[in-house]
Write a protein that holds these residues in place. Sequence first.
Motif, PDB file in Angstrom:
ATOM      1  N   TYR A  44       0.828  -1.199   0.000  1.00 60.89           N
ATOM      2  CA  TYR A  44       0.000   0.000   0.000  1.00 60.89           C
ATOM      3  C   TYR A  44       0.867   1.255   0.000  1.00 60.89           C
ATOM      4  O   TYR A  44       0.623   2.188  -0.763  1.00 60.89           O
ATOM      5  N   GLN A  45       1.896   1.271   0.847  1.00 61.21           N
ATOM      6  CA  GLN A  45       2.786   2.430   0.918  1.00 61.21           C
ATOM      7  C   GLN A  45       3.500   2.655  -0.415  1.00 61.21           C
ATOM      8  O   GLN A  45       3.599   3.789  -0.898  1.00 61.21           O
ATOM      9  N   LYS A  46       3.980   1.574  -1.020  1.00 61.59           N
ATOM     10  CA  LYS A  46       4.651   1.681  -2.314  1.00 61.59           C
ATOM     11  C   LYS A  46       3.663   2.158  -3.379  1.00 61.59           C
ATOM     12  O   LYS A  46       3.992   3.003  -4.220  1.00 61.59           O
ATOM     13  N   GLY A  47       2.444   1.641  -3.330  1.00 53.74           N
ATOM     14  CA  GLY A  47       1.416   2.055  -4.279  1.00 53.74           C
ATOM     15  C   GLY A  47       1.090   3.534  -4.161  1.00 53.74           C
ATOM     16  O   GLY A  47       0.924   4.227  -5.168  1.00 53.74           O
ATOM     17  N   MET A  48       1.019   4.026  -2.935  1.00 51.76           N
ATOM     18  CA  MET A  48       0.750   5.451  -2.737  1.00 51.76           C
ATOM     19  C   MET A  48       1.894   6.306  -3.276  1.00 51.76           C
ATOM     20  O   MET A  48       1.666   7.347  -3.886  1.00 51.76           O
ATOM     21  N   GLU A  49       3.111   5.840  -3.079  1.00 49.72           N
ATOM     22  CA  GLU A  49       4.281   6.552  -3.596  1.00 49.72           C
ATOM     23  C   GLU A  49       4.239   6.599  -5.131  1.00 49.72           C
ATOM     24  O   GLU A  49       4.460   7.649  -5.741  1.00 49.72           O
ATOM     25  N   LEU A  50       3.940   5.462  -5.742  1.00 48.74           N
ATOM     26  CA  LEU A  50       3.869   5.411  -7.202  1.00 48.74           C
ATOM     27  C   LEU A  50       2.715   6.256  -7.739  1.00 48.74           C
ATOM     28  O   LEU A  50       2.856   6.948  -8.753  1.00 48.74           O
ATOM     29  N   SER A  51       1.592   6.213  -7.049  1.00 49.97           N
ATOM     30  CA  SER A  51       0.432   7.010  -7.443  1.00 49.97           C
ATOM     31  C   SER A  51       0.757   8.503  -7.396  1.00 49.97           C
ATOM     32  O   SER A  51       0.405   9.261  -8.301  1.00 49.97           O
ATOM     33  N   LYS A  52       1.430   8.913  -6.344  1.00 52.02           N
ATOM     34  CA  LYS A  52       1.828  10.326  -6.214  1.00 52.02           C
ATOM     35  C   LYS A  52       2.771  10.714  -7.348  1.00 52.02           C
ATOM     36  O   LYS A  52       2.632  11.784  -7.944  1.00 52.02           O
ATOM     37  N   TRP A  53       3.737   9.846  -7.652  1.00 55.96           N
ATOM     38  CA  TRP A  53       4.684  10.127  -8.731  1.00 55.96           C
ATOM     39  C   TRP A  53       3.947  10.302 -10.063  1.00 55.96           C
ATOM     40  O   TRP A  53       4.214  11.245 -10.810  1.00 55.96           O
ATOM     41  N   CYS A  54       2.995   9.398 -10.333  1.00 56.24           N
ATOM     42  CA  CYS A  54       2.223   9.472 -11.582  1.00 56.24           C
ATOM     43  C   CYS A  54       1.397  10.750 -11.632  1.00 56.24           C
ATOM     44  O   CYS A  54       1.329  11.416 -12.665  1.00 56.24           O
ATOM     45  N   HIS A  55       0.773  11.095 -10.526  1.00 59.07           N
ATOM     46  CA  HIS A  55      -0.041  12.304 -10.466  1.00 59.07           C
ATOM     47  C   HIS A  55       0.810  13.540 -10.756  1.00 59.07           C
ATOM     48  O   HIS A  55       0.420  14.410 -11.543  1.00 59.07           O
ATOM     49  N   GLU A  56       1.982  13.616 -10.131  1.00 58.84           N
ATOM     50  CA  GLU A  56       2.870  14.753 -10.345  1.00 58.84           C
ATOM     51  C   GLU A  56       3.356  14.807 -11.792  1.00 58.84           C
ATOM     52  O   GLU A  56       3.458  15.886 -12.389  1.00 58.84           O
ATOM     53  N   LYS A  57       3.656  13.649 -12.358  1.00 62.60           N
ATOM     54  CA  LYS A  57       4.100  13.586 -13.753  1.00 62.60           C
ATOM     55  C   LYS A  57       2.994  14.087 -14.686  1.00 62.60           C
ATOM     56  O   LYS A  57       3.251  14.873 -15.605  1.00 62.60           O
ATOM     57  N   LEU A  58       1.760  13.641 -14.445  1.00 65.46           N
ATOM     58  CA  LEU A  58       0.633  14.083 -15.266  1.00 65.46           C
ATOM     59  C   LEU A  58       0.394  15.581 -15.127  1.00 65.46           C
ATOM     60  O   LEU A  58       0.090  16.257 -16.115  1.00 65.46           O
ATOM     61  N   GLN A  59       0.521  16.111 -13.918  1.00 64.98           N
ATOM     62  CA  GLN A  59       0.370  17.548 -13.721  1.00 64.98           C
ATOM     63  C   GLN A  59       1.414  18.317 -14.519  1.00 64.98           C
ATOM     64  O   GLN A  59       1.100  19.334 -15.148  1.00 64.98           O
ATOM     65  N   HIS A  60       2.644  17.839 -14.481  1.00 62.08           N
ATOM     66  CA  HIS A  60       3.721  18.498 -15.221  1.00 62.08           C
ATOM     67  C   HIS A  60       3.436  18.485 -16.725  1.00 62.08           C
ATOM     68  O   HIS A  60       3.599  19.506 -17.402  1.00 62.08           O
ATOM     69  N   VAL A  61       3.003  17.335 -17.230  1.00 56.88           N
ATOM     70  CA  VAL A  61       2.695  17.224 -18.662  1.00 56.88           C
ATOM     71  C   VAL A  61       1.533  18.152 -19.028  1.00 56.88           C
ATOM     72  O   VAL A  61       1.563  18.818 -20.059  1.00 56.88           O
ATOM     73  N   GLU A  62       0.524  18.217 -18.163  1.00 58.09           N
ATOM     74  CA  GLU A  62      -0.620  19.093 -18.414  1.00 58.09           C
ATOM     75  C   GLU A  62      -0.175  20.555 -18.481  1.00 58.09           C
ATOM     76  O   GLU A  62      -0.606  21.311 -19.355  1.00 58.09           O
ATOM     77  N   GLU A  63       0.702  20.950 -17.564  1.00 55.67           N
ATOM     78  CA  GLU A  63       1.226  22.317 -17.571  1.00 55.67           C
ATOM     79  C   GLU A  63       1.999  22.602 -18.852  1.00 55.67           C
ATOM     80  O   GLU A  63       1.865  23.679 -19.440  1.00 55.67           O
TER      81      GLU A  63
END
Length: 70
Positions: free
Chosen positions: A35-54
């Motif tokens: 779960y902890q690893k999944g949350m870390e990966l989810s956060k990384w993906c979210h940040e990556k998508l935000q950067h791409v959107e910007e």
Amino acid sequence: MTKTRTFEETMQELEVIVRKLEEGDVPLEEALTYYQKGMELSKWCHEKLQHVEEEMTKVVTDSKTGKNEE
């Protein structure tokens, strides 16, 4: 040595973790680690998508105003 991860690789790893947790055959301590690893990966993906959107917003805005980057 740090490997640069791709969005696709990260999503695949996250999908594996989700599958394991959904199966429910994981001991509690291991489930917490997943779960902890999944949350870390989810956060990384979210940040990556935000950067791409910007970046995409900037490209669209620049093309509408006639600005070009080198």
